[in-house]
Design an enzyme around this catalytic site. Sequence first.
Site, PDB file in Angstrom:
ATOM      1  N   CYS A  20       0.678  -1.122   0.012  1.00 35.62           N
ATOM      2  CA  CYS A  20       0.031   0.016  -0.022  1.00 35.62           C
ATOM      3  C   CYS A  20       0.888   1.266  -0.066  1.00 35.62           C
ATOM      4  CB  CYS A  20      -1.034   0.031   1.357  1.00 35.62           C
ATOM      5  SG  CYS A  20      -0.073   0.021   2.768  1.00 35.62           S
ATOM      6  N   HIS A  82       3.850   1.653  11.832  1.00 38.47           N
ATOM      7  CA  HIS A  82       2.868   1.588  12.578  1.00 38.47           C
ATOM      8  C   HIS A  82       2.512   2.455  13.766  1.00 38.47           C
ATOM      9  CE1 HIS A  82       4.498  -2.519  11.843  1.00 38.47           C
ATOM     10  NE2 HIS A  82       3.546  -2.458  11.249  1.00 38.47           N
ATOM     11  N   GLU A 134       0.615  -0.637  16.336  1.00 38.06           N
ATOM     12  CA  GLU A 134      -0.645   0.454  16.251  1.00 38.06           C
ATOM     13  C   GLU A 134      -1.191   0.844  17.468  1.00 38.06           C
ATOM     14  OE1 GLU A 134      -4.019   1.801  13.045  1.00 38.06           O
ATOM     15  OE2 GLU A 134      -2.775   0.354  12.683  1.00 38.06           O
ATOM     16  N   ASN A 233      -3.209  -7.092   9.015  1.00 38.26           N
ATOM     17  CA  ASN A 233      -4.109  -6.770   7.914  1.00 38.26           C
ATOM     18  C   ASN A 233      -3.948  -8.215   6.909  1.00 38.26           C
ATOM     19  OD1 ASN A 233      -2.498  -6.438   4.949  1.00 38.26           O
ATOM     20  ND2 ASN A 233      -1.468  -5.540   6.607  1.00 38.26           N
TER      21      ASN A 233
END
EC number: 1.17.7.4
Length: 318
Positions: A20, A82, A134, A233
């Site tokens: 990403c 993160h 995170e 993810n």
Amino acid sequence: MLTPQKPPLALIIAAPRGFCAGVDRAIQIVELAIEKFGAPVYVRHEIVHNRFVVDMLRDKGAVFVEELDEVPDGLPVVFSAHGVPKAVPDKATERGLAFFDATCPLVSKVHREAERQVEAGRHILFIGHVGHPEVIGTFGQVPDGAMSLVETVADAEGFVPVDPDNLAFLTQTTLSMDDTAEVVSVLKRRFPGIQGPRGEDICYATSNRQSAVKAIAHACDALLVIGAPNSSNSVRLVEVAEREGTRARLIQRAAELDWAFLDGVTTLGITAGASAPEVLVRELVDRLAERFVITEQEVETKRETISFKLPRGLEIAA
């Protein structure tokens, strides 16, 4: 002597998949820091959750450490994608370290929203996984006690607030869309006045990759997700496929492929988590081609065009 004929295997490859914009940016930050300062450049925690990427950057001169105390004086340090608690850059500043924050801008957006909600006097229910970097980084943006972690529907049902009229919720960016929607539904039912984020917290890449898996799952006998076991993810992609009724498995590299998993499979789905480079997808396809006659079909559900700016000090290096 005749060579046994390979059986056919149809591959349906999900798109979007793999890197990403936040991961691309984080990797580029480390590479540019090495280019600008020379090796070694220290990185606090894995820059992204992928062993192949970490090893690649280590070969270029990155040194990965768990805590800032392990970074020698006078050497640059990069913070992972993160996000980190506020205390980390504060400590780096106190020590006079040159540091670059590779926190994904979408995670930083959650950090800012957490600050706004606390300033407005609301207690935050943060939907996420205990111990994830995170989550630790987001909790570190606000005073102790200003935020409570909610992992499950049961947590949402059982939470007892001090002031039920002053609540807000935020979420980790890499969660299952479906699971998170269930938790949010419970919170909104129990606390009708709860304030949600201004925009969707689950990032575009997580959402897009989950939607892509849903689009191909029903056409596949099984599905492989390339990603790390500590990549939230990536793990969610396995869960999404299984929720759609498709057998799914997470592997980090093609070498981990268990051929028995493919028994009876004539159509195999493939995707990759947001921290997994495309080279690992091609590596898997090549390995499959050793035993099967491969046909490939890519199913694209959305075109991604997002990119993020680099931190100051590295833009010129780029």
